[in-house]
Design a protein around this motif. Structure first.
Motif, PDB file in Angstrom:
ATOM      1  N   LEU A  66      48.795  53.697  49.076  1.00 33.54           N
ATOM      2  CA  LEU A  66      47.943  52.643  49.421  1.00 33.54           C
ATOM      3  C   LEU A  66      46.471  52.381  49.178  1.00 33.54           C
ATOM      4  O   LEU A  66      45.796  51.472  49.060  1.00 33.54           O
ATOM      5  CB  LEU A  66      48.089  52.398  50.966  1.00 33.54           C
ATOM      6  N   THR A  67      45.850  53.661  49.298  1.00 35.88           N
ATOM      7  CA  THR A  67      44.483  53.679  48.676  1.00 35.88           C
ATOM      8  C   THR A  67      44.355  53.432  47.100  1.00 35.88           C
ATOM      9  O   THR A  67      43.326  52.809  47.049  1.00 35.88           O
ATOM     10  CB  THR A  67      44.136  55.530  48.917  1.00 35.88           C
ATOM     11  N   LEU A  68      45.204  53.784  46.503  1.00 36.81           N
ATOM     12  CA  LEU A  68      45.242  53.306  45.029  1.00 36.81           C
ATOM     13  C   LEU A  68      45.504  51.829  44.976  1.00 36.81           C
ATOM     14  O   LEU A  68      44.486  51.133  44.376  1.00 36.81           O
ATOM     15  CB  LEU A  68      46.459  54.043  44.404  1.00 36.81           C
ATOM     16  N   ALA A  69      46.212  51.302  45.481  1.00 38.86           N
ATOM     17  CA  ALA A  69      46.546  49.874  45.599  1.00 38.86           C
ATOM     18  C   ALA A  69      45.372  48.905  46.023  1.00 38.86           C
ATOM     19  O   ALA A  69      44.660  48.161  45.377  1.00 38.86           O
ATOM     20  CB  ALA A  69      47.691  49.473  46.411  1.00 38.86           C
ATOM     21  N   THR A  70      44.595  49.458  47.029  1.00 38.73           N
ATOM     22  CA  THR A  70      43.458  48.781  47.739  1.00 38.73           C
ATOM     23  C   THR A  70      42.295  48.939  47.122  1.00 38.73           C
ATOM     24  O   THR A  70      41.368  48.084  47.064  1.00 38.73           O
ATOM     25  CB  THR A  70      43.321  49.510  49.200  1.00 38.73           C
ATOM     26  N   THR A  71      41.963  50.373  46.422  1.00 39.44           N
ATOM     27  CA  THR A  71      40.649  50.220  45.785  1.00 39.44           C
ATOM     28  C   THR A  71      40.589  49.655  44.364  1.00 39.44           C
ATOM     29  O   THR A  71      39.922  49.055  43.956  1.00 39.44           O
ATOM     30  CB  THR A  71      40.291  51.852  45.406  1.00 39.44           C
ATOM     31  N   ALA A  72      42.261  49.596  43.665  1.00 37.91           N
ATOM     32  CA  ALA A  72      42.214  49.086  42.443  1.00 37.91           C
ATOM     33  C   ALA A  72      42.070  47.518  42.531  1.00 37.91           C
ATOM     34  O   ALA A  72      41.380  46.809  41.700  1.00 37.91           O
ATOM     35  CB  ALA A  72      43.569  49.258  41.884  1.00 37.91           C
ATOM     36  N   THR A  73      42.469  46.913  43.886  1.00 37.85           N
ATOM     37  CA  THR A  73      42.454  45.666  44.144  1.00 37.85           C
ATOM     38  C   THR A  73      40.888  45.272  44.110  1.00 37.85           C
ATOM     39  O   THR A  73      40.532  44.211  43.611  1.00 37.85           O
ATOM     40  CB  THR A  73      43.246  45.256  45.367  1.00 37.85           C
ATOM     41  N   GLY A  74      40.070  45.888  45.221  1.00 33.88           N
ATOM     42  CA  GLY A  74      38.768  45.712  44.964  1.00 33.88           C
ATOM     43  C   GLY A  74      38.025  45.594  43.821  1.00 33.88           C
ATOM     44  O   GLY A  74      37.117  44.661  43.387  1.00 33.88           O
ATOM     45  N   LEU A  75      38.404  46.790  43.138  1.00 30.83           N
ATOM     46  CA  LEU A  75      37.688  46.737  41.514  1.00 30.83           C
ATOM     47  C   LEU A  75      37.875  45.593  40.714  1.00 30.83           C
ATOM     48  O   LEU A  75      36.999  44.938  40.061  1.00 30.83           O
ATOM     49  CB  LEU A  75      38.214  47.964  40.852  1.00 30.83           C
ATOM     50  N   ILE A  76      39.353  44.994  40.698  1.00 28.16           N
ATOM     51  CA  ILE A  76      39.992  44.055  39.522  1.00 28.16           C
ATOM     52  C   ILE A  76      39.203  42.746  40.229  1.00 28.16           C
ATOM     53  O   ILE A  76      38.886  41.837  39.255  1.00 28.16           O
ATOM     54  CB  ILE A  76      41.251  44.052  39.835  1.00 28.16           C
ATOM     55  N   LEU A  77      39.037  42.493  41.390  1.00 25.83           N
ATOM     56  CA  LEU A  77      38.474  41.274  41.981  1.00 25.83           C
ATOM     57  C   LEU A  77      37.060  41.229  41.553  1.00 25.83           C
ATOM     58  O   LEU A  77      36.491  40.111  41.276  1.00 25.83           O
ATOM     59  CB  LEU A  77      38.624  41.051  43.462  1.00 25.83           C
ATOM     60  N   ARG A  78      36.354  42.417  41.587  1.00 21.40           N
ATOM     61  CA  ARG A  78      34.937  42.155  40.919  1.00 21.40           C
ATOM     62  C   ARG A  78      34.965  42.104  39.336  1.00 21.40           C
ATOM     63  O   ARG A  78      34.260  41.139  39.018  1.00 21.40           O
ATOM     64  CB  ARG A  78      34.195  43.597  41.258  1.00 21.40           C
ATOM     65  N   MET A  79      35.823  42.641  38.786  1.00 22.57           N
ATOM     66  CA  MET A  79      36.039  42.491  37.282  1.00 22.57           C
ATOM     67  C   MET A  79      36.066  41.007  36.836  1.00 22.57           C
ATOM     68  O   MET A  79      36.194  40.890  35.542  1.00 22.57           O
ATOM     69  CB  MET A  79      36.843  43.404  36.741  1.00 22.57           C
ATOM     70  N   ALA A  80      36.944  40.164  37.627  1.00 24.75           N
ATOM     71  CA  ALA A  80      37.446  38.915  37.243  1.00 24.75           C
ATOM     72  C   ALA A  80      36.233  38.162  37.304  1.00 24.75           C
ATOM     73  O   ALA A  80      36.268  36.853  36.826  1.00 24.75           O
ATOM     74  CB  ALA A  80      38.419  38.620  38.303  1.00 24.75           C
ATOM     75  N   GLN A  81      35.044  38.272  37.562  1.00 23.96           N
ATOM     76  CA  GLN A  81      33.903  37.554  37.756  1.00 23.96           C
ATOM     77  C   GLN A  81      32.676  37.989  36.955  1.00 23.96           C
ATOM     78  O   GLN A  81      32.165  39.093  37.213  1.00 23.96           O
ATOM     79  CB  GLN A  81      33.268  37.346  39.122  1.00 23.96           C
TER      80      GLN A  81
END
Length: 211
Positions: A66-81
């Protein structure tokens, strides 16, 4: 740039971020549903899950995934912009590997060396390498589809991070089925299975996330 124009630009960027965030949430939910259907219709939870839930090693697996999923989610949302700094998410992505490394050290300290090999190899490695990528297919497809709305500066890297998110989701479901709870097993086979998904995400991202 005039002040009014600057404020308008900020508002447009913020709106774009909200749109991507909402779409991504839908993608995560959809991907999780796909994985849940596949999981419960095929392998399901381990027979002794009620007892396993009272052990630290079993619950630790979920902390990592869950830590992996959460941190990767935060990162990809930043990368999308485009142009938005990664901020703390760029460092937070190391949290899951750090947790695994700490757990491995503790396991090596507290358990006799004669048990290390058995705990490392486990009894389910081939299934782990197969089922985590399989459970991640749905989330990866949903995430990549939604991320086409963004404008990544590095499509391949974004695809790889999407693979991390999808792996975190897939591994979370798989962890409730896997009978191997030792951090030695988790730190070896889960990352290898995740690597397959990340590699698939990388090449899919290069192809589908160009803009």
């Amino acid at each position: 740039m005039k002040t009014d124009d600057f404020i308008k630009a900020l508002a447009e960027d913020n709106a774009a971020g909200w749109r991507i965030g909402k779409a991504f949430a839908v993608a995560l939910a959809g991907g999780a549903v796909i994985t849940a259907v596949l999981f419960f219709s095929s392998i399901g939870m381990r027979p002794d899950v009620d007892n396993a839930m009272h052990t630290g090693r079993f619950m630790f697996k979920f902390l990592v995934t869950l830590t992996l999923a959460t941190t990767a989610t935060g990162l990809i949302l930043r990368m999308a912009q485009p142009g938005v700094p990664l901020g703390a998410w760029g460092k937070a992505i190391a949290a899951a590997p750090a947790l695994l490394a700490a757990a491995v050290i503790i396991e090596l300290v507290v358990m006799p060396s004669s048990t290390w090999e058995a705990r490392w190899i486990g009894s389910n490695a081939p299934y782990c390498m197969t089922l985590i990528p399989l459970m991640a297919v749905g989330p990866l497809a949903c995430i990549l589809y939604v991320m086409r709305q963004g404008a990544p500066e590095n499509p391949g890297l974004m695809g790889a991070i999407a693979g991390l998110v999808a792996s975190g989701i897939g591994a979370t479901f798989y962890a409730s089925h896997c009978p191997d709870d030792s951090p030695l097993f988790v730190a070896t086979w889960y990352p290898l299975a995740t690597g397959i998904v990340v590699l698939a995400g990388y090449f899919a991202g290069k192809k589908w996330l160009k803009w």
